[in-house]
Design an enzyme around this catalytic site. Structure first.
Site, PDB file in Angstrom:
ATOM      1  N   HIS A   1      -3.274  13.825  11.474  1.00 41.91           N
ATOM      2  CA  HIS A   1      -4.690  13.709  11.119  1.00 41.91           C
ATOM      3  C   HIS A   1      -5.401  14.984  11.569  1.00 41.91           C
ATOM      4  CE1 HIS A   1      -4.831   9.231  10.412  1.00 41.91           C
ATOM      5  NE2 HIS A   1      -3.758   9.276  11.185  1.00 41.91           N
TER       6      HIS A   1
ATOM      7  N   HIS B   1       2.511  11.886   9.802  1.00 38.54           N
ATOM      8  CA  HIS B   1       1.352  12.613   9.306  1.00 38.54           C
ATOM      9  C   HIS B   1       0.479  13.056  10.473  1.00 38.54           C
ATOM     10  CE1 HIS B   1       0.563   8.288   9.343  1.00 38.54           C
ATOM     11  NE2 HIS B   1      -0.681   8.582   9.693  1.00 38.54           N
TER      12      HIS B   1
ATOM     13  N   GLY C   1      -1.314   2.031  16.452  1.00 34.26           N
ATOM     14  CA  GLY C   1      -1.925   1.582  15.202  1.00 34.26           C
ATOM     15  C   GLY C   1      -1.435   2.355  13.984  1.00 34.26           C
TER      16      GLY C   1
HETATM   17  P1  AMP Z   1      -2.199   5.955  10.574  1.00 34.24           P
HETATM   18  O1  AMP Z   1      -3.038   4.831  11.084  1.00 34.24           O
HETATM   19  O2  AMP Z   1      -2.050   7.077  11.557  1.00 34.24           O
HETATM   20  O3  AMP Z   1      -0.855   5.482  10.036  1.00 34.24           O
HETATM   21  O4  AMP Z   1      -3.032   6.590   9.374  1.00 34.24           O
HETATM   22  C1  AMP Z   1      -2.823   6.331   8.032  1.00 34.24           C
HETATM   23  C2  AMP Z   1      -3.972   6.937   7.293  1.00 34.24           C
HETATM   24  O5  AMP Z   1      -3.635   7.001   5.916  1.00 34.24           O
HETATM   25  C3  AMP Z   1      -5.275   6.151   7.396  1.00 34.24           C
HETATM   26  O6  AMP Z   1      -6.292   6.977   7.964  1.00 34.24           O
HETATM   27  C4  AMP Z   1      -5.584   5.779   5.943  1.00 34.24           C
HETATM   28  O7  AMP Z   1      -6.965   5.808   5.639  1.00 34.24           O
HETATM   29  C5  AMP Z   1      -4.805   6.819   5.173  1.00 34.24           C
HETATM   30  N1  AMP Z   1      -4.405   6.451   3.827  1.00 34.24           N
HETATM   31  C6  AMP Z   1      -3.760   5.329   3.446  1.00 34.24           C
HETATM   32  N2  AMP Z   1      -3.547   5.345   2.110  1.00 34.24           N
HETATM   33  C7  AMP Z   1      -4.038   6.520   1.646  1.00 34.24           C
HETATM   34  C8  AMP Z   1      -4.122   7.133   0.355  1.00 34.24           C
HETATM   35  N3  AMP Z   1      -3.635   6.537  -0.746  1.00 34.24           N
HETATM   36  N4  AMP Z   1      -4.712   8.343   0.265  1.00 34.24           N
HETATM   37  C9  AMP Z   1      -5.220   8.949   1.363  1.00 34.24           C
HETATM   38  N5  AMP Z   1      -5.166   8.433   2.592  1.00 34.24           N
HETATM   39  C10 AMP Z   1      -4.590   7.235   2.743  1.00 34.24           C
END
Ligand code: AMP
Ligand code: ZN
Length: 112
Positions: A103, A101, A94
């Site tokens: 988490h 990144h 997902g």
């Molecule tokens: P993933 O599903 O591991 O690719 O996680 C991407 C994460 O980025 C999600 O938890 C989103 O809520 C977060 N996200 C997306 N856009 C932003 C933003 N502009 N600022 C902070 N977090 C973001």
């Protein structure tokens, strides 16, 4: 080199605002915009690559640096009692943002 179509590159470049909690030459940590835990931070390398398998020497240096910095950043941001690290990789996981990144989830007792 920053990828201009990537939202995290735009955050690193200051084009899109974020709630930054830590920054140095190699990495940035900011609050996730849709937190999945009481504390939900994202630690990103300052070079653009999507997958661990795509990390070059610079990317690997940044990743190791991120892992070294996370304990201090986590404890300074409400995760002194423990935290979970998640790195989503690819479609089945997902992954929605294709800039690697980590988490950082905590600030409460986490379930699955
Ligand atoms: P993933 O599903 O591991 O690719 O996680 C991407 C994460 O980025 C999600 O938890 C989103 O809520 C977060 N996200 C997306 N856009 C932003 C933003 N502009 N600022 C902070 N977090 C973001
Ligand atoms: Zn990027």
């Amino acid at each position: 080199m920053l990828n201009c179509n990537c939202i995290f590159c735009k955050i690193i470049g200051g084009e899109i605002p974020s709630a930054k909690v830590y920054e140095d030459d190699l990495m940035l940590v900011f609050k996730d915009i849709e937190p999945k835990a009481k504390v939900h931070l994202l630690a990103v390398p300052k070079t653009h690559f999507a997958l661990l398998s795509q990390a070059d020497a610079e990317g690997k240096e940044m990743l190791w640096h991120i892992l070294e910095k996370i304990p201090g950043v986590a404890s300074q941001n409400g995760c002194g009692n423990g935290y979970r690290l998640v790195i989503n990789q690819g479609e089945d996981a997902g992954q929605t943002v294709h800039h690697l990144h980590v988490h950082i989830l905590g600030g409460e007792t986490l379930g699955w």
